[in-house]
Design a protein around this motif. Structure first.
Motif, mmCIF file in Angstrom:
data_model
loop_
_atom_site.group_PDB
_atom_site.id
_atom_site.type_symbol
_atom_site.label_atom_id
_atom_site.label_comp_id
_atom_site.label_asym_id
_atom_site.label_seq_id
_atom_site.Cartn_x
_atom_site.Cartn_y
_atom_site.Cartn_z
ATOM 1 N N GLU A 326 9.013 -0.280 -6.698
ATOM 2 C CA GLU A 326 10.389 0.243 -6.655
ATOM 3 C C GLU A 326 11.372 -0.544 -7.523
ATOM 4 O O GLU A 326 12.549 -0.620 -7.213
ATOM 5 C CB GLU A 326 10.909 0.275 -5.197
ATOM 6 N N GLU A 389 1.841 -2.829 -5.743
ATOM 7 C CA GLU A 389 1.491 -1.819 -4.720
ATOM 8 C C GLU A 389 2.492 -0.659 -4.684
ATOM 9 O O GLU A 389 3.109 -0.366 -3.659
ATOM 10 C CB GLU A 389 1.378 -2.502 -3.355
ATOM 11 N N TRP A 390 2.639 0.025 -5.845
ATOM 12 C CA TRP A 390 3.462 1.248 -5.857
ATOM 13 C C TRP A 390 2.828 2.273 -4.924
ATOM 14 O O TRP A 390 1.584 2.344 -4.835
ATOM 15 C CB TRP A 390 3.509 1.839 -7.272
ATOM 16 N N ASN A 391 3.646 3.087 -4.289
ATOM 17 C CA ASN A 391 3.106 4.080 -3.351
ATOM 18 C C ASN A 391 2.033 4.949 -3.993
ATOM 19 O O ASN A 391 1.028 5.266 -3.370
ATOM 20 C CB ASN A 391 4.230 4.968 -2.809
ATOM 21 N N GLN A 392 2.239 5.307 -5.267
ATOM 22 C CA GLN A 392 1.264 6.241 -5.872
ATOM 23 C C GLN A 392 -0.106 5.594 -6.067
ATOM 24 O O GLN A 392 -1.084 6.291 -6.343
ATOM 25 C CB GLN A 392 1.776 6.777 -7.196
ATOM 26 N N ARG A 394 -1.381 3.826 -3.570
ATOM 27 C CA ARG A 394 -1.870 3.542 -2.214
ATOM 28 C C ARG A 394 -2.811 4.624 -1.703
ATOM 29 O O ARG A 394 -3.576 4.396 -0.774
ATOM 30 C CB ARG A 394 -0.687 3.415 -1.239
#
Ligand code: UDX
Length: 434
Positions: A326, A389-392, A394
């Motif tokens: 983010e 650790e970007w959401n995409q 995960r």
């Protein structure tokens, strides 16, 4: 209430827009013409979730404006916030205060009527008093007070951190200044955010001590993660068991590749220097800095040993470059030391990041290749490294990833995935401390 925010970067722009949201009339000033022009054209020069809407709403309401003219803004302000950069000075680790004092000098000559000058930037203990001296020397007739109001904003959640702070810290030297600042922060009374009023030096030290302590938690769990790997413990489980003790708390105990960003690396070094300057020791923070550097180096060895002790000629796909998700900020990101080390060892490295590739291109070696999407990163890769650790990253389609890879090594530096799941898909899975 009229205020001027000097510096329209990560801190100044977020703080200015949030103060405008509180109802103050805010003028954000910056020396960087391109930044001000971008803002005047409704473009936000940094990536911070929600900032574009917040700025647009307050510009439309006529409470937020941008200018290159410091004099006009100062003459019209009750409060002036100094939110300029205080980077680590080349070579000695001190916080570089040249922008702070330049702003103080410039403000001094424009002061007109009682004004409070507030240090929002992270500055060494004693800086607010020095700012007062600079102003008084430059303009002996000025009617002003200085105050310290450090920010505790995390990039990627800065607006939330501003609007719902755990505390507001105010270093104050007069009732007049306290009245004005309490008035400015009154909207936070609605959520009863505590306002901690103290003297200038304590306020400045609270900021450094808080950041250094958070960095200490990270280096502590990172060092424990090294031991976990040796004794067969799981650092996630250790951190969870520790964090259930309210005295320890469960935040900032995620083992990883080491902390980065524009604050922890700079503020830990500055605190060490401040202690040295005052003949006081800071050995714990010194070791926090050393452990952090060692953790990043340990990641290079981890990657190399996961690939049969040599990365030469191997294709490594890297997911994420920014120092954390983010944000587009690459300052002191672990990638900045890990990827060049892999390239030096003859690896072919390609990377993707949702926001920070433009920034990365300015500072990472040319030999690093950039991918527009996930597929490009994993296709033909001997190994995939999860760096940020970007959401995409995960919820990867693991079957698809391994079918596109040449090899099957997955090195998860943020402990996002589970070993048994990864083995089911045929990966050789490596992570940190588990
Ligand atoms: C930090 C402080 O949190 C904030 O209060 C201060 O105002 C500015 O510095 P920031 O640097 O934006 O904020 O990000 P933060 O979320 O604190 O993470 C800092 C670094 O520590 C990142 O590299 C992150 O990946 C790392 N980190 C964080 C860990 O490795 N483990 C953790 O458990 C938490």
């Amino acid at each position: 209430m009229n205020l001027t925010m000097i510096g329209s970067g990560y801190v100044g722009l977020v703080s200015g827009a949030c103060f405008a949201e509180f109802g103050a009339n805010v003028t954000c000033v910056d020396k960087d013409e391109s930044k001000i022009n971008a803002l005047l054209n409704g473009k936000i020069p940094i990536y911070e979730p929600g900032l574009d809407d917040l700025v647009e709403r307050n510009v439309k309401a006529g409470r937020l404006s941008f200018s290159l003219e410091l004099e006009k803004a100062v003459k019209n302000s009750d409060l002036i916030f100094i939110a300029v950069g205080t980077p680590t000075r080349r070579g000695d680790g001190h916080a570089d205060l040249k922008y702070v004092y330049a702003a103080a000098e410039e403000i001094a000559s424009y002061l007109d009527g009682y004004t409070v000058i507030v240090d929002k930037s992270t500055v060494p203990v004693g800086t607010a008093r020095e700012v007062a001296r600079v102003i008084a020397k430059t303009n002996p007739d000025a009617d002003f007070d200085v105050a310290s109001n450090p920010e505790f904003l995390r990039e990627g959640s800065a607006i939330g951190d501003f609007m719902r702070p755990d505390r507001v810290v105010l270093g104050i030297e007069s009732d007049r200044a306290e009245t004005l600042l309490r008035e400015l922060y009154r909207p936070l009374n609605l959520i009863s955010a505590p306002i901690h009023v103290t003297n200038l030096e304590s306020a400045e030290l609270i900021k450094y001590a808080s950041n250094a302590f958070l960095a200490t938690k990270i280096s502590f769990i990172n060092e424990i993660s090294q031991l976990c790997e040796k004794v067969g413990a799981d650092v996630h489980s250790v951190a969870k068991g520790m964090g259930m003790d309210k005295r320890i708390g469960n935040k900032f105990l995620h083992a990883g590749p080491g902390y980065g960003g524009s604050c922890f690396p700079k503020d830990t070094l500055a605190l060490i220097r401040i202690a040295q300057e005052h003949g006081s020791s800071c050995r714990i923070v010194e070791s926090v800095v050393e452990v952090n550097a060692a953790q990043k180096a340990a990641m290079v060895s981890k990657i190399r040993s996961a690939m049969g002790d040599s990365v030469s000629g191997k294709k490594i796909g890297v997911l994420g470059l920014a120092f954390k998700p983010e944000t587009d900020d690459m300052r002191d990101a672990p990638a900045l030391s890990i990827l060049p080390a892999l390239l030096d060892k003859g690896a072919e490295v390609k990377a993707h990041d949702p926001e920070s590739m433009e920034e990365a291109k300015k500072i990472l070696p040319e030999t690093l290749q950039y991918c527009d999407n996930l597929d490009e990163v994993v296709t033909d890769a001997d190994a995939v490294v999860l760096m940020t650790e970007w959401n995409q990253y995960r919820g990867l389609d693991l079957e698809d990833v391994i079918s596109k890879m040449k090899g099957n090594v997955f090195i998860d530096l943020r402990n996002v995935y589970e070993n048994e799941t990864m083995q089911k898909y045929g990966f050789e899975y490596f992570c940190v401390g588990r």
